[in-house]
Design a protein around this motif. Structure first.
Motif, PDB file in Angstrom:
ATOM      1  N   ASN A 132      30.094  45.160  -2.658  1.00 31.55           N
ATOM      2  CA  ASN A 132      31.453  45.431  -2.176  1.00 31.55           C
ATOM      3  C   ASN A 132      31.611  44.955  -0.732  1.00 31.55           C
ATOM      4  N   ASP A 191      44.541  47.746   6.666  1.00 24.76           N
ATOM      5  CA  ASP A 191      43.609  48.338   5.700  1.00 24.76           C
ATOM      6  C   ASP A 191      43.684  47.682   4.318  1.00 24.76           C
ATOM      7  N   ASP A 231      40.358  47.738   2.518  1.00 22.30           N
ATOM      8  CA  ASP A 231      39.536  48.940   2.587  1.00 22.30           C
ATOM      9  C   ASP A 231      39.193  49.450   1.185  1.00 22.30           C
ATOM     10  N   GLY A 232      38.095  50.150   1.117  1.00 23.52           N
ATOM     11  CA  GLY A 232      37.701  50.811  -0.133  1.00 23.52           C
ATOM     12  C   GLY A 232      36.952  49.886  -1.081  1.00 23.52           C
ATOM     13  N   ASP A 233      36.830  50.353  -2.293  1.00 29.34           N
ATOM     14  CA  ASP A 233      36.098  49.622  -3.329  1.00 29.34           C
ATOM     15  C   ASP A 233      36.982  48.521  -3.892  1.00 29.34           C
ATOM     16  N   ARG A 234      36.556  47.278  -3.710  1.00 26.51           N
ATOM     17  CA  ARG A 234      37.321  46.117  -4.185  1.00 26.51           C
ATOM     18  C   ARG A 234      36.720  45.524  -5.452  1.00 26.51           C
TER      19      ARG A 234
END
Length: 187
Positions: free
Chosen positions: A42, A65, A68-71
């Motif tokens: 990730n 953002d 951001d996070g799980d892509r």
């Protein structure tokens, strides 16, 4: 070695490791002690997604953002392929390496950013392959090129948290071994 050639080889190093990830490997630990295989992939996918934005002249604040996070969603290999394709295409645009980019720490030459990305792909390709018990397959020419980029910065990188402390290796070790040791991995 030319930056774009080195970058292409670094993408291949990571890609070969990605093709070795099995269905049960995603929660496995990596040499990056805080990351599982999924976390590491990730991280690399997100970095690749940033490339077109950065090379287009956008600032960190402008991108925000967005990544951001799980892509990775439910298909990490496809997420990697799509991200690496858009990043590689952005690097291959005419004049891309001659631009000025706006990074989190300020303005920089795109070529410097390209070497940073090449370094990360190479080293994290090693991390991923090692986590899977596979041969990292870093070509000697690529290892020498990345090492020549990173060695002059080693003292400045120490203590930043970007890499673990260097691991001693013999001075006459192959370039790949010296690179991995310099960036805090045990070859």
């Amino acid at each position: 070695m030319d930056l774009l050639d080195a970058h292409g080889q670094a993408v291949d190093v990571f890609d070969r490791a990605m093709h070795k990830v099995g269905l049960t490997d995603w929660d496995s630990p990596t040499p990056c002690s805080e990351w599982t295989v999924r976390d590491l992939v990730n991280h690399i996918v997100v970095e690749q997604l940033w490339v077109p934005e950065v090379l287009a002249g956008r600032t960190v604040a402008e991108v925000g953002d967005k990544f951001d996070g799980d892509r990775l969603d439910d298909d990490p290999p496809s997420a990697w392929q799509a991200a690496s394709d858009v990043a590689r295409s952005a690097w291959l645009q005419a004049g891309a390496v001659d631009r000025t980019v706006h990074l989190s720490y300020g303005d920089a030459d795109a070529a410097d950013y390209g070497w940073q990305m090449t370094t990360d792909l190479t080293v994290h390709g090693w991390d991923l392959a090692t986590a899977l018990g596979a041969d990292p397959g870093i070509p000697d020419e690529l290892a020498r090129a990345v090492l020549s980029f990173i060695e002059p910065q080693a003292a400045a990188l120490a203590g930043t948290g970007m890499f673990a402390d260097p691991v001693p290796v013999p001075a006459d070790a192959p370039a790949g071994t010296r690179l991995i040791g310099l960036l805090g991995r045990t070859p």
